[in-house]
Motif scaffolding. Structure first.
Motif, PDB file in Angstrom:
ATOM      1  N   GLU A 171       0.828  -1.208   0.000  1.00  0.00           N
ATOM      2  CA  GLU A 171       0.000   0.000   0.000  1.00  0.00           C
ATOM      3  C   GLU A 171       0.863   1.258   0.000  1.00  0.00           C
ATOM      4  O   GLU A 171       0.484   2.272  -0.605  1.00  0.00           O
ATOM      5  CB  GLU A 171      -0.925  -0.008   1.216  1.00  0.00           C
ATOM      6  N   GLN A 208      -2.115  -1.514  -5.621  1.00  0.00           N
ATOM      7  CA  GLN A 208      -3.327  -1.686  -4.824  1.00  0.00           C
ATOM      8  C   GLN A 208      -3.885  -3.098  -5.017  1.00  0.00           C
ATOM      9  O   GLN A 208      -4.362  -3.722  -4.070  1.00  0.00           O
ATOM     10  CB  GLN A 208      -4.364  -0.637  -5.224  1.00  0.00           C
ATOM     11  N   ASN A 226     -12.974   3.165   0.274  1.00  0.00           N
ATOM     12  CA  ASN A 226     -12.376   2.778  -1.009  1.00  0.00           C
ATOM     13  C   ASN A 226     -13.363   2.869  -2.169  1.00  0.00           C
ATOM     14  O   ASN A 226     -13.246   2.142  -3.153  1.00  0.00           O
ATOM     15  CB  ASN A 226     -11.802   1.355  -0.922  1.00  0.00           C
TER      16      ASN A 226
END
Length: 405
Positions: free
Chosen positions: A57, A76, A243
């Motif tokens: 990340e 990701q 997200n």
């Protein structure tokens, strides 16, 4: 409990990705990933766990800050695999050309086999009933489709047992279904040839785009359900917006992994703009009775909305005062950051104030605010639904332009 993953394939993909960037800061973070994975060299596997997910990340966030969005998305996805959220076969379809070609060939063979079996079924139907109609054939295939739901691989003696990898490859049928759903039906030999040609030359990105649209629709519908539940807390709403930066509009390229930039502020949803600056989303409950109130015949924001705006103002002031430190340590520009407060829904408002009056009051308030916008969950849901409709239209191969006047 999270299921962490790692593999030689991931190590190979990470190593290969290092050659695709020239940014030293990104390369340093990739080296940190490789050190974690390499800690298990000579053992029985590759290093994994939460440190690996965090390191992947970190690479993604650094690439985002440098404007390399495709590279950030790659890491990701690597992090999603390492965190147990994505199968390895999906990564291979994105970043391993040979694996993707094998997957596509398998799909083509499945289509060919399915078409052949469909012809055999129709032959059997016509032999048993020479006067069968199209409706009869439709009913037959509908019955077959319903029966398929009751089939299984079997677990006991005599049952069919597949290796784990082969079971996971069944997920590819979902990709194939999305492609086939948008193809013309082969009502003739010419149309059948066209289907074959289209499958052979299909854009490899199409399944991914369609899967993304499907996931966004599901996420939006799940958020709608939570919003319409009057007992939903702020944390429940936050969980369904995490997200999903696309819901807030195309100006934001990603949700930042870090939520705390000073000791006394924890942001609900920190978004990154295309220019590298910060945008703060502050979430409040949807069930707010006094979002808009009437005083002396005039409409104005109620106390809950004013408290939420004051909280956002304090966040922005703190970001302004600590801009240099945050930029140095985290690479995020917080000077003149902006904010959106999402609060309330007309369905929970007072009975004497209409949804249109709520919308007009917020619009009037927002025209006098420079850095903070206040919107309802209804506005958020409706704008996101319009974005999805436009995206779906672009993916619709049957859509044609309207004739010009």
């Amino acid at each position: 409990m999270a299921t962490f993953r790692s593999s030689f394939t991931l190590w190979k993909m990470v190593s290969g990705a290092r050659e695709l960037t020239e940014h030293p800061s990104v390369q340093e973070r990739i080296d940190a990933v490789l050190r974690i994975m390499g800690s298990a060299f000579g053992g029985t596997g590759y290093g994994k766990g939460r440190p690996l997910v965090k390191a992947l990340e970190d690479v993604a966030q650094e690439a985002l800050l440098l404007g390399d969005f495709a590279f950030a998305q790659r890491f990701q996805r690597f992090a999603a695999y390492a965190g147990g959220e994505l199968f390895l076969e999906i990564l291979e379809n994105y970043y391993d050309e040979e694996a993707r070609h094998r997957s596509e060939e398998g799909m083509r063979r499945m289509v060919a086999m399915g078409s052949d079996r469909a012809v055999a079924v129709l032959d059997a139907l016509s032999n048993d009933n020479p006067d069968a109609t199209v409706a009869d054939a439709r009913d037959l295939f509908r019955g077959i489709a319903l029966f398929v739901d009751h089939l299984g691989l079997g677990t006991g003696e005599g049952g069919i047992r597949l290796p784990t990898r082969e079971r996971r490859r069944l997920q590819q049928y979902g990709h194939m279904e999305l492609v086939l759903r948008n193809l013309p039906r082969p009502a003739s030999a010419g149309a059948a040839r066209m289907v074959g040609d289209l499958l052979a030359d299909a854009d490899v990105g199409l399944p991914a785009q369609l899967l993304e649209l499907k996931a966004r629709r599901a996420g939006l519908e799940a958020l709608r359900v939570v919003v319409e539940d009057e007992t939903s807390s702020e944390s429940a709403l936050h969980a369904h917006l995490k997200n999903q930066e696309w819901i807030f509009g195309g100006a934001y390229v990603a949700e930042l992994a870090r939520r705390q930039y000073t000791s006394d502020t924890i942001l609900d949803i920190p978004l990154l703009r295309g220019d590298g600056s910060l945008h703060v989303v502050e979430l409040k409950r949807a069930n707010i009775k006094d979002l808009v109130i009437r005083r002396s015949g005039h409409l104005m924001l109620g106390a809950p909305a004013h408290r939420a705006v004051s909280q956002a103002q304090n966040y922005l002031r703190t970001m302004d005062e600590n801009r240099k430190t945050i930029l140095t340590h985290h690479g995020v520009d917080t000077r003149r950051a902006s904010a959106t407060v999402v609060i309330g829904h007309p369905r929970y408002g007072s009975g004497d104030i209409s949804p249109q009056e709520i919308a007009e009051t917020l619009r009037t308030y927002n025209t006098h605010a420079a850095r903070i916008e206040v919107i309802t969950y209804e506005t958020l849901l409706e704008s996101a639904a319009r974005m999805l409709a436009l995206s779906s239209a672009r993916q619709d191969p049957d859509q044609t332009e309207e004739p010009t006047a």
